[in-house]
Design a protein around this motif. Structure first.
Motif, PDB file in Angstrom:
ATOM      1  N   TYR A 124       0.884  -1.394   0.089  1.00  0.00           N
ATOM      2  CA  TYR A 124       0.215   0.019   0.186  1.00  0.00           C
ATOM      3  C   TYR A 124       1.075   1.084  -0.071  1.00  0.00           C
ATOM      4  N   ASN A 125       0.709   2.286  -1.014  1.00  0.00           N
ATOM      5  CA  ASN A 125       1.007   3.546  -0.958  1.00  0.00           C
ATOM      6  C   ASN A 125       2.692   3.246  -1.477  1.00  0.00           C
ATOM      7  N   ARG A 126       2.887   2.417  -2.263  1.00  0.00           N
ATOM      8  CA  ARG A 126       4.147   2.290  -2.707  1.00  0.00           C
ATOM      9  C   ARG A 126       4.165   2.119  -4.165  1.00  0.00           C
ATOM     10  N   MET A 127       5.278   2.193  -5.013  1.00  0.00           N
ATOM     11  CA  MET A 127       5.369   1.866  -6.414  1.00  0.00           C
ATOM     12  C   MET A 127       5.431   0.382  -6.542  1.00  0.00           C
ATOM     13  N   ILE A 128       4.907  -0.230  -7.532  1.00  0.00           N
ATOM     14  CA  ILE A 128       5.018  -1.499  -7.673  1.00  0.00           C
ATOM     15  C   ILE A 128       5.066  -1.980  -9.133  1.00  0.00           C
ATOM     16  N   ASN A 178       1.859  10.037   3.530  1.00  0.00           N
ATOM     17  CA  ASN A 178       1.499   8.824   4.318  1.00  0.00           C
ATOM     18  C   ASN A 178       2.754   7.738   3.768  1.00  0.00           C
ATOM     19  N   ASP A 179       3.928   8.095   4.032  1.00  0.00           N
ATOM     20  CA  ASP A 179       4.932   7.347   3.402  1.00  0.00           C
ATOM     21  C   ASP A 179       5.929   6.980   4.450  1.00  0.00           C
ATOM     22  N   GLY A 238      -4.625   7.461   2.761  1.00  0.00           N
ATOM     23  CA  GLY A 238      -4.382   7.849   1.455  1.00  0.00           C
ATOM     24  C   GLY A 238      -3.321   7.533   0.792  1.00  0.00           C
ATOM     25  N   SER A 239      -3.242   7.356  -0.430  1.00  0.00           N
ATOM     26  CA  SER A 239      -2.096   6.796  -1.276  1.00  0.00           C
ATOM     27  C   SER A 239      -2.031   7.658  -2.692  1.00  0.00           C
ATOM     28  N   ALA A 240      -1.208   7.472  -3.268  1.00  0.00           N
ATOM     29  CA  ALA A 240      -0.685   8.213  -4.699  1.00  0.00           C
ATOM     30  C   ALA A 240      -0.886   9.398  -4.792  1.00  0.00           C
ATOM     31  N   ILE A 241      -0.540  10.259  -3.818  1.00  0.00           N
ATOM     32  CA  ILE A 241      -0.548  11.756  -3.680  1.00  0.00           C
ATOM     33  C   ILE A 241       0.816  12.152  -4.777  1.00  0.00           C
TER      34      ILE A 241
END
Length: 165
Positions: free
Chosen positions: A83-87, A114-115, A123-126
């Protein structure tokens, strides 16, 4: 000065410059949560720059730069450990592709939201990314016209201070 101010009226101020910006459809919120469409309030450091090398040249910036690849994505599934990480795609959890047909992610800056640490559902991908021609609201990101985004990077902006006024 390396901090730009993001205002709820849809503008970014840096020194004597003011740029038009698109913000999240949910406005600016201090209590950001996954899926609310809001841009998080607070100081968001610019972490790194990702760009489509097949469409634009590497931008002039002191930030780390990395070209995107067709299998790059971002996990936005709070139940997944990524979650909230590049994959890398394909990916089993809910995610978004960073290699897009439109130009919105031709240049994007990963913002420090949120990292550190990642908190589930916060929340993610901001990102700071390229705005649509009509500056339509985002899903929580901050978006600028490509020339303005390039100018901010060139001028050495390191933090966005997003305020709720």
């Amino acid at each position: 000065m390396t901090e730009a101010v993001v205002r709820a009226a849809g503008r970014i101020e840096f020194g004597r410059e003011t740029y038009r910006a698109a913000l999240g459809r949910g406005g600016i919120r201090a209590d950001k949560s996954e899926g609310d469409g809001a841009t998080p309030a607070g100081r968001l450091p610019l972490r790194r720059v990702l760009f489509r090398a097949d469409r634009i040249a590497a931008p002039a910036t002191m930030l780390p730069r990395e070209p995107l690849a067709p299998d790059d994505g971002w996990c936005d599934d709070p139940s997944h450990r990524g979650y909230n990480r590049m994959i890398r795609l394909p990916h089993p959890a809910r995610h978004e592709a960073l290699w897009r047909a439109d130009a919105v992610y031709d240049l994007l800056v990963v913002l420090g939201w949120n990292d550190d640490p990642v908190v589930r559902d916060r929340g993610s991908a901001i990102f700071l990314h390229v705005a649509r021609d009509n500056y339509a609201p985002t899903e929580g990101c901050i978006a600028l016209a490509l020339p303005d985004l390039l100018a901010l990077l060139r001028q050495g902006v390191r933090t966005l201070h997003v305020v709720q006024e």
